[in-house]
Design a protein around this motif. Structure first.
Motif, PDB file in Angstrom:
ATOM      1  N   LEU A  80       9.223  -0.866   5.823  1.00 34.89           N
ATOM      2  CA  LEU A  80      10.033  -0.304   4.744  1.00 34.89           C
ATOM      3  C   LEU A  80      10.372   1.156   5.013  1.00 34.89           C
ATOM      4  CD1 LEU A  80       8.373  -2.092   1.798  1.00 34.89           C
ATOM      5  CD2 LEU A  80      10.693  -2.348   2.559  1.00 34.89           C
ATOM      6  N   TYR A  81       9.447   1.871   5.675  1.00 36.50           N
ATOM      7  CA  TYR A  81       9.793   3.245   6.069  1.00 36.50           C
ATOM      8  C   TYR A  81      11.050   3.223   6.935  1.00 36.50           C
ATOM      9  CZ  TYR A  81       5.213   4.956   4.616  1.00 36.50           C
ATOM     10  OH  TYR A  81       4.106   5.283   3.915  1.00 36.50           O
TER      11      TYR A  81
ATOM     12  N   LEU B  80      13.295   0.944   7.042  1.00 30.85           N
ATOM     13  CA  LEU B  80      14.440   0.542   6.213  1.00 30.85           C
ATOM     14  C   LEU B  80      15.000   1.739   5.449  1.00 30.85           C
ATOM     15  CD1 LEU B  80      15.988  -1.986   4.931  1.00 30.85           C
ATOM     16  CD2 LEU B  80      14.536  -1.515   2.999  1.00 30.85           C
TER      17      LEU B  80
ATOM     18  N   SER C  15       3.637   6.457   0.236  1.00 28.26           N
ATOM     19  CA  SER C  15       3.744   5.072   0.701  1.00 28.26           C
ATOM     20  C   SER C  15       3.857   4.123  -0.484  1.00 28.26           C
ATOM     21  CB  SER C  15       2.554   4.714   1.577  1.00 28.26           C
ATOM     22  OG  SER C  15       1.432   4.464   0.803  1.00 28.26           O
TER      23      SER C  15
ATOM     24  N   PHE D 297       7.495   4.414  -1.715  1.00 26.99           N
ATOM     25  CA  PHE D 297       8.448   3.855  -0.752  1.00 26.99           C
ATOM     26  C   PHE D 297       8.331   2.339  -0.671  1.00 26.99           C
ATOM     27  CE2 PHE D 297       9.380   7.797   1.983  1.00 26.99           C
ATOM     28  CZ  PHE D 297      10.495   8.034   1.215  1.00 26.99           C
ATOM     29  N   ARG D 298       7.101   1.845  -0.797  1.00 33.75           N
ATOM     30  CA  ARG D 298       6.903   0.400  -0.693  1.00 33.75           C
ATOM     31  C   ARG D 298       7.643  -0.316  -1.824  1.00 33.75           C
ATOM     32  NH1 ARG D 298       1.547   0.156  -1.064  1.00 33.75           N
ATOM     33  NH2 ARG D 298       1.373   0.554   1.146  1.00 33.75           N
TER      34      ARG D 298
ATOM     35  N   TYR E 231       9.977   0.868  -3.898  1.00 36.27           N
ATOM     36  CA  TYR E 231      11.423   1.122  -3.937  1.00 36.27           C
ATOM     37  C   TYR E 231      12.134   0.393  -2.802  1.00 36.27           C
ATOM     38  CZ  TYR E 231      14.912   4.250  -1.767  1.00 36.27           C
ATOM     39  OH  TYR E 231      15.953   4.771  -1.089  1.00 36.27           O
ATOM     40  N   GLY E 232      11.539   0.423  -1.619  1.00 39.32           N
ATOM     41  CA  GLY E 232      12.166  -0.220  -0.469  1.00 39.32           C
ATOM     42  C   GLY E 232      12.289  -1.723  -0.649  1.00 39.32           C
ATOM     43  N   ASN E 233      11.263  -2.336  -1.231  1.00 44.43           N
ATOM     44  CA  ASN E 233      11.318  -3.776  -1.427  1.00 44.43           C
ATOM     45  C   ASN E 233      12.438  -4.176  -2.369  1.00 44.43           C
ATOM     46  OD1 ASN E 233       9.508  -5.812  -0.271  1.00 44.43           O
ATOM     47  ND2 ASN E 233       7.967  -4.283  -0.700  1.00 44.43           N
TER      48      ASN E 233
ATOM     49  N   LEU F 122      15.059  -2.339  -3.306  1.00 42.33           N
ATOM     50  CA  LEU F 122      16.374  -1.932  -2.792  1.00 42.33           C
ATOM     51  C   LEU F 122      16.847  -2.864  -1.684  1.00 42.33           C
ATOM     52  CD1 LEU F 122      18.536   0.277  -2.966  1.00 42.33           C
ATOM     53  CD2 LEU F 122      17.432   1.348  -1.047  1.00 42.33           C
ATOM     54  N   SER F 123      15.918  -3.265  -0.794  1.00 44.65           N
ATOM     55  CA  SER F 123      16.337  -4.144   0.304  1.00 44.65           C
ATOM     56  C   SER F 123      16.839  -5.473  -0.239  1.00 44.65           C
ATOM     57  CB  SER F 123      15.182  -4.351   1.278  1.00 44.65           C
ATOM     58  OG  SER F 123      14.192  -5.124   0.676  1.00 44.65           O
TER      59      SER F 123
ATOM     60  N   PHE G 146      10.452 -13.281  -7.358  1.00 42.22           N
ATOM     61  CA  PHE G 146       9.182 -13.288  -6.633  1.00 42.22           C
ATOM     62  C   PHE G 146       8.808 -11.893  -6.158  1.00 42.22           C
ATOM     63  CE2 PHE G 146       6.921 -13.692  -2.558  1.00 42.22           C
ATOM     64  CZ  PHE G 146       5.778 -14.286  -3.018  1.00 42.22           C
TER      65      PHE G 146
ATOM     66  N   LEU H 275       5.740  -9.603  -7.417  1.00 39.27           N
ATOM     67  CA  LEU H 275       4.711  -9.327  -6.417  1.00 39.27           C
ATOM     68  C   LEU H 275       4.519  -7.817  -6.262  1.00 39.27           C
ATOM     69  CD1 LEU H 275       2.893 -10.671  -4.284  1.00 39.27           C
ATOM     70  CD2 LEU H 275       4.675 -10.211  -2.644  1.00 39.27           C
ATOM     71  N   GLN H 276       5.629  -7.079  -6.253  1.00 39.88           N
ATOM     72  CA  GLN H 276       5.506  -5.628  -6.103  1.00 39.88           C
ATOM     73  C   GLN H 276       4.807  -5.010  -7.305  1.00 39.88           C
ATOM     74  OE1 GLN H 276       5.902  -3.892  -3.409  1.00 39.88           O
ATOM     75  NE2 GLN H 276       6.353  -5.875  -2.528  1.00 39.88           N
TER      76      GLN H 276
ATOM     77  N   TYR I  25       2.514  -6.480  -9.119  1.00 37.41           N
ATOM     78  CA  TYR I  25       1.102  -6.819  -8.944  1.00 37.41           C
ATOM     79  C   TYR I  25       0.464  -5.895  -7.918  1.00 37.41           C
ATOM     80  CZ  TYR I  25      -2.884  -9.558  -7.353  1.00 37.41           C
ATOM     81  OH  TYR I  25      -4.127  -9.953  -6.986  1.00 37.41           O
ATOM     82  N   ILE I  26       1.199  -5.654  -6.810  1.00 34.05           N
ATOM     83  CA  ILE I  26       0.629  -4.845  -5.743  1.00 34.05           C
ATOM     84  C   ILE I  26       0.508  -3.394  -6.170  1.00 34.05           C
ATOM     85  CG2 ILE I  26       1.248  -3.883  -3.489  1.00 34.05           C
ATOM     86  CD1 ILE I  26       2.187  -6.820  -2.922  1.00 34.05           C
TER      87      ILE I  26
ATOM     88  N   MET J 233      -2.477  -3.257  -8.352  1.00 35.94           N
ATOM     89  CA  MET J 233      -3.682  -3.495  -7.559  1.00 35.94           C
ATOM     90  C   MET J 233      -4.044  -2.238  -6.761  1.00 35.94           C
ATOM     91  SD  MET J 233      -5.192  -6.362  -7.547  1.00 35.94           S
ATOM     92  CE  MET J 233      -6.659  -6.940  -6.778  1.00 35.94           C
ATOM     93  N   LEU J 234      -3.029  -1.623  -6.127  1.00 34.02           N
ATOM     94  CA  LEU J 234      -3.295  -0.430  -5.329  1.00 34.02           C
ATOM     95  C   LEU J 234      -3.755   0.714  -6.224  1.00 34.02           C
ATOM     96  CD1 LEU J 234      -0.441  -0.404  -2.721  1.00 34.02           C
ATOM     97  CD2 LEU J 234      -2.831  -0.784  -2.342  1.00 34.02           C
TER      98      LEU J 234
END
Lengths: 94, 314
Positions: free
Chosen positions: A68-69, A71, B202, B205-206, B208-210, B212-213, B261, B265-266, B268-269, B272-273
């Motif tokens: 993702l970084y 991306l 991180s 970014f994790r 947002y990136g998920n 956005l992608s 999904f 999932l994001q 939940y993660i 969790m984090l």
């Protein structure tokens, strides 16, 4: 001359975005490994399928971060960088 | 008898109002989107739209689509919570109360399992962050701009979590926290410092990136399918050439993965984090030790002052 400069900027941004996405290999391999091991674990002990699956999803999401970084960098290079760089160029030329 | 009837009427009216509170923000968001989106041809991938800006000393404060949408989600979730807990009784009779109890029990179990007994009170916070994240991502099902695909929103949550982590690390001993940077070897201190700040980076970014992608890929696929159906049916005359044969159904499959999904999932993660980082930065034993030491010091002080007082009296 200006057209050439702008063309080089746009082309290099696109090229950079493509090169950045090579990082997608890493998470792919990592997540594949994680899922393979999870399948093995479930095959060995089917009764703990739930906890194995949730742990695997968690690990997959963490392993995905590096991809993702890349991306984010690629998206910046495609959508943000060309405008900015062309503006800088025009500012320098005056 | 009449009072019971009026009570029932009041109950139903409040119910309807709460349901309106859940639905109206989303409708308002759709109306706002329809009214403000400029007509554009083809596919366009752009960030959040800026509605207006408020002048501020250092930088103008931009009020964007993502902020508005996230507040709409907040109101909607608030309405949902009120609706679920409306008319709650000791013994669960209605279905919604059972669902609410199930959610609360699940979250409490999760928090207890991964954070330990000391952080029991964290269940509402974790549930709130999870619901906010999940519903924000699910907002894209209505065609609205999901607030989680804006880095600013997610970075705000990540900074909140970072403050919590640092607070709990300091709580188990400030000296120990500072010493932790110089371990295992002192010259690794800059690396440890970067690692400390990499946590919120991180996390944001994790998430947002998920999201956005997913948006980018589904937009690209929609444009590709549009081109494909135009290529195949393009020779037909008139409006027939614009029939979107390939755009029926295929994007929906991707939407199930990317919107439903991946969004859940994001969420939940992220939750969790948060739990893992917060409970990992805190060590209960050190905290107890520190508390005991402080108490002993206070006792000693009290004794001293008491003896002083006694001496003065004498």
């Amino acid at each position: 001359m200006l057209e050439l400069a702008v063309g080089i900027i746009l082309g290099c941004c696109a090229l950079g975005a493509g090169v950045a996405m090579i990082a997608g290999i890493g998470p792919g391999i990592g997540e594949g490994n994680a899922v393979a091991k999870a399948c093995e674990a479930i095959g060995r002990q089917p009764e703990c399928k739930g906890s194995v699956t949730s742990t695997m999803l968690m690990g997959c999401a963490v392993a995905e971060t590096t991809g993702l970084y890349a991306l984010v960098i690629a998206i910046l290079l495609i959508f943000v960088a060309p405008n900015m760089l062309v503006n800088i160029l025009l500012g320098v030329i005056g | 008898m009449k009072s019971v009837k009026t009570q029932k009427k009041v109950f139903i009216t409040v119910d309807v109002l709460l349901i309106l509170m859940m639905v109206l923000p989303i409708v308002a968001g759709i109306v706002l989107k329809v009214l403000t989106t400029p007509p554009s041809e083809g596919v366009s991938i752009s960030g959040a739209m800026v509605f207006f800006s408020i002048p501020m000393p250092f930088q103008d404060l931009l009020i964007t689509e993502s902020q508005i949408n996230s507040f709409l989600v907040l109101i909607s979730i608030f309405g949902l919570c009120l609706y679920m807990t409306h008319g709650i009784k000791v013994k669960a009779e209605t279905r919604r109360q059972r669902i609410a109890e199930w959610i609360v029990e699940k979250v409490e179990g999760m928090v207890n399992e991964s954070m330990g007994d000391y952080f029991k009170g964290y269940a509402p916070f974790i549930a709130a962050i999870m619901a906010l994240s999940a519903f924000s991502s699910l907002l894209s099902l209505f065609g609205l701009y999901p607030p989680t695909s804006d880095l600013n929103i997610v970075a705000g949550w990540a900074i909140l979590v970072f403050v919590l982590i640092t607070y709990y690390k300091l709580k188990s001993g400030p000296l120990k926290y500072l010493k932790g940077f110089f371990e295992p070897v002192p010259f690794l201190a800059p690396m440890n410092l970067i690692g400390e700040f990499a946590t919120p980076l991180s996390m944001s970014f994790r998430h947002y990136g998920n999201v956005l992608s997913g948006t980018v890929i589904s937009t690209l696929l929609a444009s590709a399918l549009q081109g494909l159906s135009h290529m195949i049916l393009g020779w037909l005359p008139g409006a027939l050439s614009n029939i979107p044969i390939f755009q029926i159904g295929i994007p929906a499959v991707l939407s199930i993965y990317f919107d439903v999904f991946s969004g859940c999932l994001q969420a939940y993660i992220f939750a969790m984090l948060t739990m893992m980082y917060v409970s990992g930065g805190f060590s209960y034993d050190d905290y107890l030790l520190r508390k005991q030491k402080r108490q002993q010091k206070r006792m000693a002080k009290n004794k001293k002052s008491k003896t002083k007082n006694n001496l003065e009296v004498v």
